[in-house]
Enzyme design. Structure first.
Site, PDB file in Angstrom:
ATOM      1  N   TYR A 107       0.840  -1.203   0.000  1.00 21.70           N
ATOM      2  CA  TYR A 107       0.000   0.000   0.000  1.00 21.70           C
ATOM      3  C   TYR A 107       0.878   1.258   0.000  1.00 21.70           C
ATOM      4  O   TYR A 107       0.679   2.175  -0.789  1.00 21.70           O
ATOM      5  CB  TYR A 107      -0.937  -0.008   1.216  1.00 21.70           C
ATOM      6  CG  TYR A 107      -1.862   1.166   1.275  1.00 21.70           C
ATOM      7  CD1 TYR A 107      -3.096   1.133   0.636  1.00 21.70           C
ATOM      8  CD2 TYR A 107      -1.513   2.323   1.960  1.00 21.70           C
ATOM      9  CE1 TYR A 107      -3.958   2.220   0.678  1.00 21.70           C
ATOM     10  CE2 TYR A 107      -2.364   3.406   2.016  1.00 21.70           C
ATOM     11  CZ  TYR A 107      -3.581   3.348   1.372  1.00 21.70           C
ATOM     12  OH  TYR A 107      -4.423   4.438   1.416  1.00 21.70           O
ATOM     13  N   HIS A 118       1.500   4.054  -3.133  1.00 21.15           N
ATOM     14  CA  HIS A 118       1.268   5.490  -2.975  1.00 21.15           C
ATOM     15  C   HIS A 118       2.528   6.304  -3.272  1.00 21.15           C
ATOM     16  O   HIS A 118       2.437   7.393  -3.816  1.00 21.15           O
ATOM     17  CB  HIS A 118       0.705   5.803  -1.587  1.00 21.15           C
ATOM     18  CG  HIS A 118      -0.775   5.634  -1.530  1.00 21.15           C
ATOM     19  ND1 HIS A 118      -1.366   4.405  -1.369  1.00 21.15           N
ATOM     20  CD2 HIS A 118      -1.770   6.535  -1.665  1.00 21.15           C
ATOM     21  CE1 HIS A 118      -2.674   4.565  -1.390  1.00 21.15           C
ATOM     22  NE2 HIS A 118      -2.948   5.840  -1.578  1.00 21.15           N
ATOM     23  N   TYR A 168      -3.248  16.746   1.218  1.00 19.92           N
ATOM     24  CA  TYR A 168      -3.805  15.403   1.364  1.00 19.92           C
ATOM     25  C   TYR A 168      -2.773  14.494   2.027  1.00 19.92           C
ATOM     26  O   TYR A 168      -1.654  14.359   1.548  1.00 19.92           O
ATOM     27  CB  TYR A 168      -4.164  14.880  -0.026  1.00 19.92           C
ATOM     28  CG  TYR A 168      -5.037  13.647  -0.091  1.00 19.92           C
ATOM     29  CD1 TYR A 168      -5.366  12.895   1.027  1.00 19.92           C
ATOM     30  CD2 TYR A 168      -5.531  13.216  -1.315  1.00 19.92           C
ATOM     31  CE1 TYR A 168      -6.164  11.773   0.939  1.00 19.92           C
ATOM     32  CE2 TYR A 168      -6.338  12.095  -1.424  1.00 19.92           C
ATOM     33  CZ  TYR A 168      -6.644  11.375  -0.291  1.00 19.92           C
ATOM     34  OH  TYR A 168      -7.438  10.264  -0.386  1.00 19.92           O
ATOM     35  N   TRP A 184      -7.117   3.718 -10.741  1.00 21.66           N
ATOM     36  CA  TRP A 184      -6.421   3.675  -9.448  1.00 21.66           C
ATOM     37  C   TRP A 184      -7.151   2.740  -8.487  1.00 21.66           C
ATOM     38  O   TRP A 184      -6.539   1.919  -7.813  1.00 21.66           O
ATOM     39  CB  TRP A 184      -6.300   5.079  -8.865  1.00 21.66           C
ATOM     40  CG  TRP A 184      -5.693   5.115  -7.498  1.00 21.66           C
ATOM     41  CD1 TRP A 184      -6.338   5.359  -6.322  1.00 21.66           C
ATOM     42  CD2 TRP A 184      -4.321   4.898  -7.150  1.00 21.66           C
ATOM     43  NE1 TRP A 184      -5.464   5.295  -5.277  1.00 21.66           N
ATOM     44  CE2 TRP A 184      -4.220   5.019  -5.755  1.00 21.66           C
ATOM     45  CE3 TRP A 184      -3.185   4.616  -7.885  1.00 21.66           C
ATOM     46  CZ2 TRP A 184      -3.018   4.860  -5.077  1.00 21.66           C
ATOM     47  CZ3 TRP A 184      -1.972   4.460  -7.207  1.00 21.66           C
ATOM     48  CH2 TRP A 184      -1.897   4.585  -5.813  1.00 21.66           C
TER      49      TRP A 184
END
Length: 108
Positions: A19, A23, A45, A80
């Site tokens: 993960y 990213h 973000y 995505w």
């Protein structure tokens, strides 16, 4: 006017490293997703991981919530989601299962 959003998601424990890796590669491997976020008015973000539970806490600021939510209809976003679906709890359309949080305190 900037709106602050908080959300909770879940990543499967066997995929914590993957993960994070995916990213980190988002700007180069999925530039269309980063572009879609920027065009939707998302900024500042961040996503945080609780490695004890797999809980993800996302914080972001948007200029217009309705415009931001339209990102779900973009091809880049759907691509995505598909790329990330194996790693997370997802809905039938492969969007992450997301719990929107209510802000109860903010200090400038």
């Amino acid at each position: 006017m900037t709106v602050r959003l908080g959300q909770i998601m879940h990543v499967n424990p066997n995929y914590f490293s993957e993960y994070e890796k995916r990213h980190r590669s988002l700007p180069t491997k999925f530039p269309q997703m980063k572009k879609a976020l920027k065009e939707a008015g998302a900024h500042n973000y961040s996503i945080y991981l609780d490695k004890r539970t797999g809980t993800l806490f996302a914080y972001l600021e948007v200029d217009d919530v309705a415009k931001y939510r339209e990102i779900a209809q973009t091809p880049g976003c759907k691509e995505w989601w598909h790329y990330m679906a194996k790693l997370m709890d997802v809905n039938p359309d492969e969007s992450p299962v997301t719990i929107d949080l209510d802000e109860v305190f903010h200090m400038d």
